[in-house]
Design an enzyme around this catalytic site. Sequence first.
Site, short mmCIF file in Angstrom:
data_model
loop_
_atom_site.label_atom_id
_atom_site.label_comp_id
_atom_site.label_asym_id
_atom_site.label_seq_id
_atom_site.Cartn_x
_atom_site.Cartn_y
_atom_site.Cartn_z
N ASN A 209 0.85 -1.20 0.00
CA ASN A 209 0.00 0.00 0.00
C ASN A 209 0.88 1.24 0.00
O ASN A 209 2.11 1.14 0.02
CB ASN A 209 -0.96 -0.03 1.20
CG ASN A 209 -0.20 -0.11 2.51
OD1 ASN A 209 0.51 0.82 2.88
ND2 ASN A 209 -0.34 -1.24 3.20
N ASP A 280 -4.04 -6.55 5.32
CA ASP A 280 -5.01 -7.42 6.00
C ASP A 280 -4.93 -8.85 5.47
O ASP A 280 -5.23 -9.80 6.18
CB ASP A 280 -6.43 -6.87 5.80
CG ASP A 280 -6.62 -5.57 6.57
OD1 ASP A 280 -6.03 -5.43 7.66
OD2 ASP A 280 -7.33 -4.67 6.07
O1 C5P Z 1 -8.44 -2.95 11.94
P1 C5P Z 1 -7.47 -2.09 11.23
O2 C5P Z 1 -6.50 -2.87 10.39
O3 C5P Z 1 -8.01 -0.96 10.45
O4 C5P Z 1 -6.65 -1.42 12.45
C1 C5P Z 1 -5.60 -0.57 12.24
C2 C5P Z 1 -4.65 -0.66 13.39
O5 C5P Z 1 -4.30 -2.02 13.65
C3 C5P Z 1 -3.35 0.03 13.12
O6 C5P Z 1 -2.86 0.50 14.34
C4 C5P Z 1 -2.48 -1.09 12.56
O7 C5P Z 1 -1.09 -0.82 12.73
C5 C5P Z 1 -2.93 -2.28 13.36
N1 C5P Z 1 -2.89 -3.55 12.62
C6 C5P Z 1 -2.02 -4.54 13.00
N2 C5P Z 1 -2.00 -5.74 12.35
C7 C5P Z 1 -2.81 -5.95 11.31
C8 C5P Z 1 -3.71 -4.96 10.89
C9 C5P Z 1 -3.72 -3.76 11.57
O8 C5P Z 1 -1.25 -4.34 13.96
N3 C5P Z 1 -2.78 -7.11 10.68
#
Ligand code: C5P
Length: 398
Positions: A209, A280
Amino acid sequence: MAEIAGKRIVLGVTGGIAAYKAAELTRLLVKAGATVDVVMTEAATRFVSAVTFQALSGRPVWSSLWSDENRSMAHIDLTRGADAVLVAPATADFLARLAHGMANDLLTTLCQARDCPLLVAPAMNRQMWEQPATQRNVAQLAADGVAVLGPAAGEQACGEVGEGRMLEAQEVFDALVAFVQPKPLAGKKVMLTAGPTFEALDPVRGLTNTSSGKMGFALARACAEAGAEVTLVAGPVCESQSSRYAAKRIDVVSALEMRDAVLAALPGQDVFIAVAAVADYRPASPSEHKIKKGAQTLSIELVANPDILAEVAARPDAPFCVGFAAESRNLAEYAEGKRKAKKLPLVVGNLVQDGLGGDTNQVTLFDATGAHPLPAGDKLAVARGIVSHIERLMKCPE
Ligand code: C5P
Protein backbone atom coordinates in the site's frame (compact mmCIF):
# COMPACT_ATOMS: atom_id res chain seq x y z
CA MET A 1 8.01 25.32 13.83
CA ALA A 2 10.51 23.33 15.93
CA GLU A 3 9.78 23.47 19.64
CA ILE A 4 12.76 25.58 20.56
CA ALA A 5 11.07 28.97 20.28
CA GLY A 6 11.69 31.08 23.36
CA LYS A 7 14.71 29.06 24.50
CA ARG A 8 18.05 30.75 25.07
CA ILE A 9 21.05 28.86 23.77
CA VAL A 10 24.70 29.70 24.37
CA LEU A 11 26.50 28.56 21.22
CA GLY A 12 30.22 28.00 21.72
CA VAL A 13 32.34 28.00 18.57
CA THR A 14 35.89 26.67 18.68
CA GLY A 15 38.66 26.85 16.08
CA GLY A 16 38.04 24.31 13.34
CA ILE A 17 37.10 24.39 9.67
CA ALA A 18 33.59 23.29 10.66
CA ALA A 19 33.09 26.71 12.33
CA TYR A 20 31.28 27.70 9.13
CA LYS A 21 28.57 25.16 9.99
CA ALA A 22 28.00 27.05 13.25
CA ALA A 23 26.92 30.07 11.21
CA GLU A 24 24.20 27.99 9.52
CA LEU A 25 23.27 26.51 12.89
CA THR A 26 22.84 30.02 14.33
CA ARG A 27 20.56 30.88 11.42
CA LEU A 28 18.43 27.77 11.96
CA LEU A 29 18.10 28.44 15.68
CA VAL A 30 17.19 32.11 15.24
CA LYS A 31 14.69 31.21 12.50
CA ALA A 32 13.04 28.74 14.90
CA GLY A 33 12.61 31.48 17.51
CA ALA A 34 15.55 30.76 19.84
CA THR A 35 17.79 33.44 21.32
CA VAL A 36 21.43 32.65 20.56
CA ASP A 37 24.42 34.06 22.45
CA VAL A 38 27.57 33.15 20.53
CA VAL A 39 30.85 32.68 22.39
CA MET A 40 33.94 32.16 20.23
CA THR A 41 37.39 30.98 21.19
CA GLU A 42 40.27 33.06 19.91
CA ALA A 43 41.06 30.35 17.35
CA ALA A 44 37.45 30.31 16.10
CA THR A 45 37.73 33.98 15.12
CA ARG A 46 40.49 32.94 12.66
CA PHE A 47 37.97 30.83 10.76
CA VAL A 48 34.76 32.89 10.86
CA SER A 49 34.42 36.52 11.80
CA ALA A 50 32.50 37.52 14.92
CA VAL A 51 30.60 39.95 12.69
CA THR A 52 29.01 36.98 10.89
CA PHE A 53 27.60 35.59 14.13
CA GLN A 54 26.60 39.03 15.33
CA ALA A 55 24.61 39.60 12.15
CA LEU A 56 23.00 36.13 12.27
CA SER A 57 22.16 36.17 15.98
CA GLY A 58 21.35 39.87 16.24
CA ARG A 59 23.24 39.90 19.54
CA PRO A 60 26.75 40.74 20.75
CA VAL A 61 29.33 38.00 20.27
CA TRP A 62 31.59 37.12 23.18
CA SER A 63 35.18 35.93 22.99
CA SER A 64 37.30 37.20 25.86
CA LEU A 65 37.32 36.72 29.60
CA TRP A 66 38.75 40.19 29.86
CA SER A 67 37.39 43.63 29.36
CA ASP A 68 36.69 43.84 25.63
CA GLU A 69 32.95 43.24 25.95
CA ASN A 70 32.62 45.59 28.89
CA ARG A 71 30.97 42.87 30.95
CA SER A 72 33.23 41.56 33.70
CA MET A 73 31.02 38.61 34.67
CA ALA A 74 30.21 37.27 31.20
CA HIS A 75 31.46 33.82 32.21
CA ILE A 76 28.70 33.65 34.83
CA ASP A 77 25.94 35.83 33.38
CA LEU A 78 25.78 34.22 29.94
CA THR A 79 24.66 30.82 31.18
CA ARG A 80 22.26 32.04 33.86
CA GLY A 81 18.78 31.44 32.54
CA ALA A 82 20.15 29.68 29.44
CA ASP A 83 18.45 26.43 28.42
CA ALA A 84 21.64 24.82 27.12
CA VAL A 85 25.25 25.46 26.18
CA LEU A 86 26.09 23.87 22.83
CA VAL A 87 29.67 23.83 21.58
CA ALA A 88 29.77 23.23 17.81
CA PRO A 89 32.32 22.62 16.49
CA ALA A 90 34.20 21.26 19.50
CA THR A 91 37.89 20.69 18.68
CA ALA A 92 40.11 18.01 20.23
CA ASP A 93 41.86 20.75 22.19
CA PHE A 94 38.61 22.16 23.55
CA LEU A 95 37.34 18.69 24.55
CA ALA A 96 40.64 18.01 26.32
CA ARG A 97 40.48 21.24 28.24
CA LEU A 98 36.85 20.68 29.14
CA ALA A 99 37.43 17.09 30.26
CA HIS A 100 40.19 18.26 32.57
CA GLY A 101 38.18 21.04 34.15
CA MET A 102 40.33 23.80 32.72
CA ALA A 103 39.01 27.34 32.60
CA ASN A 104 41.58 29.22 30.57
CA ASP A 105 39.33 31.15 28.20
CA LEU A 106 35.78 32.50 28.27
CA LEU A 107 34.18 29.39 26.72
CA THR A 108 35.78 26.81 29.02
CA THR A 109 35.17 29.08 32.01
CA LEU A 110 31.49 29.50 31.31
CA CYS A 111 31.18 25.74 30.69
CA GLN A 112 32.60 25.17 34.18
CA ALA A 113 30.43 27.88 35.73
CA ARG A 114 27.20 26.88 33.99
CA ASP A 115 24.05 25.60 35.65
CA CYS A 116 22.40 24.22 32.49
CA PRO A 117 23.03 21.16 30.26
CA LEU A 118 26.07 21.06 27.97
CA LEU A 119 26.21 19.51 24.49
CA VAL A 120 29.26 19.21 22.26
CA ALA A 121 29.56 18.40 18.56
CA PRO A 122 33.14 17.20 18.00
CA ALA A 123 34.89 18.06 14.73
CA MET A 124 38.43 17.03 13.90
CA ASN A 125 40.71 15.00 11.66
CA ARG A 126 40.05 11.24 11.89
CA GLN A 127 43.46 10.53 13.45
CA MET A 128 42.85 13.14 16.11
CA TRP A 129 39.44 11.62 16.81
CA GLU A 130 40.89 8.11 17.06
CA GLN A 131 43.66 9.13 19.47
CA PRO A 132 43.32 7.31 22.78
CA ALA A 133 43.62 10.69 24.53
CA THR A 134 40.65 12.12 22.61
CA GLN A 135 38.61 8.97 23.17
CA ARG A 136 39.42 9.11 26.89
CA ASN A 137 38.37 12.74 27.05
CA VAL A 138 35.10 12.13 25.21
CA ALA A 139 34.30 9.13 27.42
CA GLN A 140 35.02 11.25 30.49
CA LEU A 141 32.76 14.03 29.24
CA ALA A 142 29.96 11.57 28.53
CA ALA A 143 30.41 10.13 32.03
CA ASP A 144 30.21 13.68 33.39
CA GLY A 145 26.79 14.10 31.75
CA VAL A 146 27.85 16.04 28.66
CA ALA A 147 25.82 15.10 25.57
CA VAL A 148 28.12 14.23 22.67
CA LEU A 149 26.55 14.74 19.21
CA GLY A 150 28.32 12.75 16.50
CA PRO A 151 30.82 13.01 14.97
CA ALA A 152 29.95 11.67 11.52
CA ALA A 153 32.15 9.72 9.16
CA GLY A 154 33.00 10.91 5.67
CA GLU A 155 35.27 13.14 3.66
CA GLN A 156 37.25 15.59 5.77
CA ALA A 157 38.51 19.10 5.05
CA CYS A 158 42.07 17.73 4.98
CA GLY A 159 41.11 15.31 2.18
CA GLU A 160 41.18 12.20 4.36
CA VAL A 161 38.14 10.03 4.87
CA GLY A 162 37.04 8.78 8.27
CA GLU A 163 35.25 9.55 11.49
CA GLY A 164 35.51 13.04 12.92
CA ARG A 165 33.39 15.29 10.68
CA MET A 166 31.02 17.54 12.53
CA LEU A 167 27.36 16.65 12.01
CA GLU A 168 25.59 18.91 9.54
CA ALA A 169 24.02 22.05 10.99
CA GLN A 170 20.50 20.63 10.53
CA GLU A 171 21.45 17.44 12.38
CA VAL A 172 22.93 19.38 15.30
CA PHE A 173 19.82 21.57 15.32
CA ASP A 174 17.52 18.52 15.38
CA ALA A 175 19.54 16.95 18.19
CA LEU A 176 19.38 20.14 20.23
CA VAL A 177 15.63 20.47 19.68
CA ALA A 178 15.20 16.87 20.82
CA PHE A 179 17.40 17.53 23.82
CA VAL A 180 15.41 20.49 25.12
CA GLN A 181 11.99 18.81 24.81
CA PRO A 182 10.26 17.76 28.06
CA LYS A 183 11.03 14.12 28.97
CA PRO A 184 7.70 12.70 30.18
CA LEU A 185 8.60 9.23 28.80
CA ALA A 186 12.03 9.05 30.48
CA GLY A 187 12.70 5.49 31.62
CA LYS A 188 9.91 4.09 29.41
CA LYS A 189 10.37 1.64 26.55
CA VAL A 190 8.24 2.26 23.47
CA MET A 191 7.88 -0.03 20.46
CA LEU A 192 6.34 1.18 17.20
CA THR A 193 5.49 -0.38 13.88
CA ALA A 194 5.72 1.83 10.80
CA GLY A 195 5.31 1.78 7.04
CA PRO A 196 3.51 -0.68 4.79
CA THR A 197 4.00 -4.42 4.60
CA PHE A 198 4.72 -6.26 1.36
CA GLU A 199 3.04 -9.60 0.78
CA ALA A 200 4.82 -11.61 -1.89
CA LEU A 201 2.92 -13.08 -4.82
CA ASP A 202 6.06 -14.39 -6.47
CA PRO A 203 9.79 -13.52 -6.15
CA VAL A 204 9.31 -10.07 -7.70
CA ARG A 205 5.69 -9.06 -7.17
CA GLY A 206 3.50 -8.50 -4.20
CA LEU A 207 0.63 -6.69 -2.49
CA THR A 208 1.41 -3.49 -0.63
CA ASN A 209 0.00 0.00 0.00
CA THR A 210 1.02 3.65 -0.21
CA SER A 211 2.01 4.14 3.43
CA SER A 212 5.33 6.03 3.48
CA GLY A 213 6.22 5.32 7.12
CA LYS A 214 6.60 9.06 7.76
CA MET A 215 4.03 9.19 10.56
CA GLY A 216 5.56 6.18 12.32
CA PHE A 217 9.08 7.57 12.00
CA ALA A 218 7.93 10.98 13.27
CA LEU A 219 6.29 9.29 16.25
CA ALA A 220 9.45 7.29 16.93
CA ARG A 221 11.35 10.57 16.97
CA ALA A 222 8.78 12.29 19.22
CA CYS A 223 8.91 9.35 21.67
CA ALA A 224 12.72 9.46 21.73
CA GLU A 225 12.63 13.22 22.24
CA ALA A 226 10.30 12.62 25.17
CA GLY A 227 12.98 10.42 26.72
CA ALA A 228 11.75 6.92 25.73
CA GLU A 229 13.96 4.06 24.59
CA VAL A 230 12.49 3.35 21.16
CA THR A 231 12.29 0.14 19.19
CA LEU A 232 11.09 0.71 15.64
CA VAL A 233 9.82 -2.20 13.56
CA ALA A 234 9.73 -0.87 10.00
CA GLY A 235 8.14 -2.30 6.90
CA PRO A 236 9.69 -1.53 3.50
CA VAL A 237 9.99 2.28 3.58
CA CYS A 238 12.00 4.80 1.59
CA GLU A 239 15.74 4.57 2.38
CA SER A 240 16.14 8.26 3.08
CA GLN A 241 14.04 8.27 6.25
CA SER A 242 16.19 8.67 9.30
CA SER A 243 15.61 6.37 12.24
CA ARG A 244 18.61 7.57 14.23
CA TYR A 245 16.27 8.45 17.09
CA ALA A 246 15.38 4.82 17.60
CA ALA A 247 17.66 2.89 19.93
CA LYS A 248 16.82 -0.20 17.87
CA ARG A 249 15.42 -0.60 14.35
CA ILE A 250 14.21 -3.90 12.96
CA ASP A 251 13.45 -4.02 9.23
CA VAL A 252 10.79 -6.43 8.06
CA VAL A 253 8.92 -7.04 4.82
CA SER A 254 5.71 -8.99 5.43
CA ALA A 255 3.02 -8.88 8.11
CA LEU A 256 4.14 -12.27 9.42
CA GLU A 257 7.71 -10.98 9.80
CA MET A 258 6.40 -7.85 11.49
CA ARG A 259 4.40 -9.93 13.95
CA ASP A 260 7.42 -12.13 14.78
CA ALA A 261 9.64 -9.06 15.31
CA VAL A 262 7.05 -7.36 17.52
CA LEU A 263 6.45 -10.41 19.68
CA ALA A 264 10.18 -11.05 20.06
CA ALA A 265 10.85 -7.48 21.23
CA LEU A 266 7.68 -7.17 23.34
CA PRO A 267 8.93 -8.20 26.81
CA GLY A 268 9.62 -5.10 28.89
CA GLN A 269 7.89 -2.62 26.56
CA ASP A 270 5.73 -0.02 28.33
CA VAL A 271 3.99 1.28 25.21
CA PHE A 272 3.16 -0.24 21.82
CA ILE A 273 2.13 2.11 19.03
CA ALA A 274 0.95 0.30 15.89
CA VAL A 275 1.30 2.87 13.13
CA ALA A 276 2.05 0.42 10.32
CA ALA A 277 -0.46 -0.07 7.54
CA VAL A 278 -0.34 -3.84 7.79
CA ALA A 279 -1.82 -5.73 4.85
CA ASP A 280 -5.01 -7.42 6.00
CA TYR A 281 -4.48 -10.32 3.57
CA ARG A 282 -1.57 -12.16 1.96
CA PRO A 283 -1.45 -14.57 -0.98
CA ALA A 284 -2.22 -18.03 0.35
CA SER A 285 0.58 -19.71 -1.57
CA PRO A 286 3.12 -17.36 -3.13
CA SER A 287 4.67 -18.78 -6.27
CA GLU A 288 8.28 -19.91 -5.95
CA HIS A 289 8.95 -18.69 -9.49
CA LYS A 290 7.81 -15.65 -11.41
CA ILE A 291 4.18 -16.00 -12.54
CA LYS A 292 4.11 -15.99 -16.36
CA LYS A 293 1.51 -14.05 -18.25
CA GLY A 294 -0.82 -15.72 -20.73
CA ALA A 295 -4.08 -16.47 -19.02
CA GLN A 296 -6.86 -13.88 -19.48
CA THR A 297 -7.82 -14.08 -15.83
CA LEU A 298 -5.79 -14.97 -12.83
CA SER A 299 -7.23 -15.73 -9.41
CA ILE A 300 -5.16 -15.31 -6.32
CA GLU A 301 -6.37 -16.79 -3.10
CA LEU A 302 -5.75 -14.55 -0.11
CA VAL A 303 -5.67 -15.48 3.55
CA ALA A 304 -6.06 -13.13 6.49
CA ASN A 305 -2.94 -11.86 8.23
CA PRO A 306 -2.80 -11.93 12.00
CA ASP A 307 -3.81 -8.63 13.62
CA ILE A 308 -0.59 -7.72 15.43
CA LEU A 309 -2.08 -4.94 17.52
CA ALA A 310 -5.10 -6.98 18.64
CA GLU A 311 -2.81 -9.85 19.57
CA VAL A 312 -0.51 -7.63 21.65
CA ALA A 313 -3.41 -5.79 23.31
CA ALA A 314 -5.04 -9.08 24.33
CA ARG A 315 -2.02 -10.32 26.27
CA PRO A 316 -2.29 -10.30 30.04
CA ASP A 317 0.98 -8.34 30.27
CA ALA A 318 -0.02 -5.95 27.46
CA PRO A 319 1.76 -2.61 27.32
CA PHE A 320 -0.22 0.61 26.83
CA CYS A 321 -1.46 0.02 23.27
CA VAL A 322 -2.19 2.70 20.69
CA GLY A 323 -3.78 1.95 17.32
CA PHE A 324 -4.16 3.97 14.14
CA ALA A 325 -7.23 4.11 11.97
CA ALA A 326 -6.75 5.46 8.48
CA GLU A 327 -10.16 5.70 6.89
CA SER A 328 -11.56 7.21 3.73
CA ARG A 329 -14.93 8.03 5.40
CA ASN A 330 -16.91 7.68 8.66
CA LEU A 331 -13.74 8.29 10.65
CA ALA A 332 -15.29 8.64 14.11
CA GLU A 333 -17.50 5.57 13.78
CA TYR A 334 -14.73 3.29 12.42
CA ALA A 335 -12.00 4.57 14.74
CA GLU A 336 -14.15 4.22 17.83
CA GLY A 337 -15.26 0.77 16.64
CA LYS A 338 -11.61 -0.33 16.34
CA ARG A 339 -10.78 1.08 19.75
CA LYS A 340 -13.55 -0.94 21.36
CA ALA A 341 -13.02 -4.12 19.31
CA LYS A 342 -9.28 -4.24 20.05
CA LYS A 343 -9.76 -2.94 23.63
CA LEU A 344 -7.35 -0.05 23.19
CA PRO A 345 -7.06 3.00 25.44
CA LEU A 346 -6.30 5.18 22.40
CA VAL A 347 -6.82 5.19 18.64
CA VAL A 348 -5.38 7.87 16.39
CA GLY A 349 -7.74 8.43 13.50
CA ASN A 350 -7.14 10.22 10.24
CA LEU A 351 -8.73 10.41 6.85
CA VAL A 352 -6.38 8.86 4.28
CA GLN A 353 -6.77 11.92 2.09
CA ASP A 354 -5.36 14.03 4.99
CA GLY A 355 -2.23 12.05 5.74
CA LEU A 356 -1.25 8.89 3.87
CA GLY A 357 2.13 9.37 2.15
CA GLY A 358 2.33 13.16 2.72
CA ASP A 359 4.40 15.32 5.07
CA THR A 360 1.48 16.72 7.04
CA ASN A 361 -1.42 15.15 8.84
CA GLN A 362 -4.63 15.98 10.60
CA VAL A 363 -5.66 13.51 13.28
CA THR A 364 -8.33 13.03 15.91
CA LEU A 365 -7.56 11.10 19.08
CA PHE A 366 -10.25 8.71 20.29
CA ASP A 367 -10.12 7.60 23.91
CA ALA A 368 -12.62 6.59 26.59
CA THR A 369 -13.55 10.25 27.17
CA GLY A 370 -14.36 10.99 23.53
CA ALA A 371 -12.83 12.50 20.41
CA HIS A 372 -10.00 15.04 20.62
CA PRO A 373 -8.96 16.66 17.35
CA LEU A 374 -5.34 17.85 17.15
CA PRO A 375 -4.36 20.85 15.05
CA ALA A 376 -3.23 19.97 11.52
CA GLY A 377 0.51 20.24 11.06
CA ASP A 378 3.69 18.56 9.93
CA LYS A 379 3.91 14.97 11.06
CA LEU A 380 6.49 15.69 13.77
CA ALA A 381 4.32 18.37 15.37
CA VAL A 382 1.32 16.02 15.22
CA ALA A 383 3.48 13.22 16.67
CA ARG A 384 4.46 15.42 19.62
CA GLY A 385 0.78 16.11 20.26
CA ILE A 386 0.03 12.37 20.23
CA VAL A 387 2.90 11.69 22.65
CA SER A 388 1.59 14.35 25.07
CA HIS A 389 -1.83 12.70 24.98
CA ILE A 390 -0.36 9.22 25.57
CA GLU A 391 1.60 10.56 28.49
CA ARG A 392 -1.54 12.15 30.02
CA LEU A 393 -3.54 8.93 29.61
CA MET A 394 -0.77 6.81 31.12
CA LYS A 395 -0.64 9.12 34.12
CA CYS A 396 -4.40 9.22 34.64
CA PRO A 397 -5.98 6.12 33.07
CA GLU A 398 -9.74 6.42 32.69
O1 C5P B 1 -8.44 -2.95 11.94
P1 C5P B 1 -7.47 -2.09 11.23
O2 C5P B 1 -6.50 -2.87 10.39
O3 C5P B 1 -8.01 -0.96 10.45
O4 C5P B 1 -6.65 -1.42 12.45
C1 C5P B 1 -5.60 -0.57 12.24
C2 C5P B 1 -4.65 -0.66 13.39
O5 C5P B 1 -4.30 -2.02 13.65
C3 C5P B 1 -3.35 0.03 13.12
O6 C5P B 1 -2.86 0.50 14.34
C4 C5P B 1 -2.48 -1.09 12.56
O7 C5P B 1 -1.09 -0.82 12.73
C5 C5P B 1 -2.93 -2.28 13.36
N1 C5P B 1 -2.89 -3.55 12.62
C6 C5P B 1 -2.02 -4.54 13.00
N2 C5P B 1 -2.00 -5.74 12.35
C7 C5P B 1 -2.81 -5.95 11.31
C8 C5P B 1 -3.71 -4.96 10.89
C9 C5P B 1 -3.72 -3.76 11.57
O8 C5P B 1 -1.25 -4.34 13.96
N3 C5P B 1 -2.78 -7.11 10.68
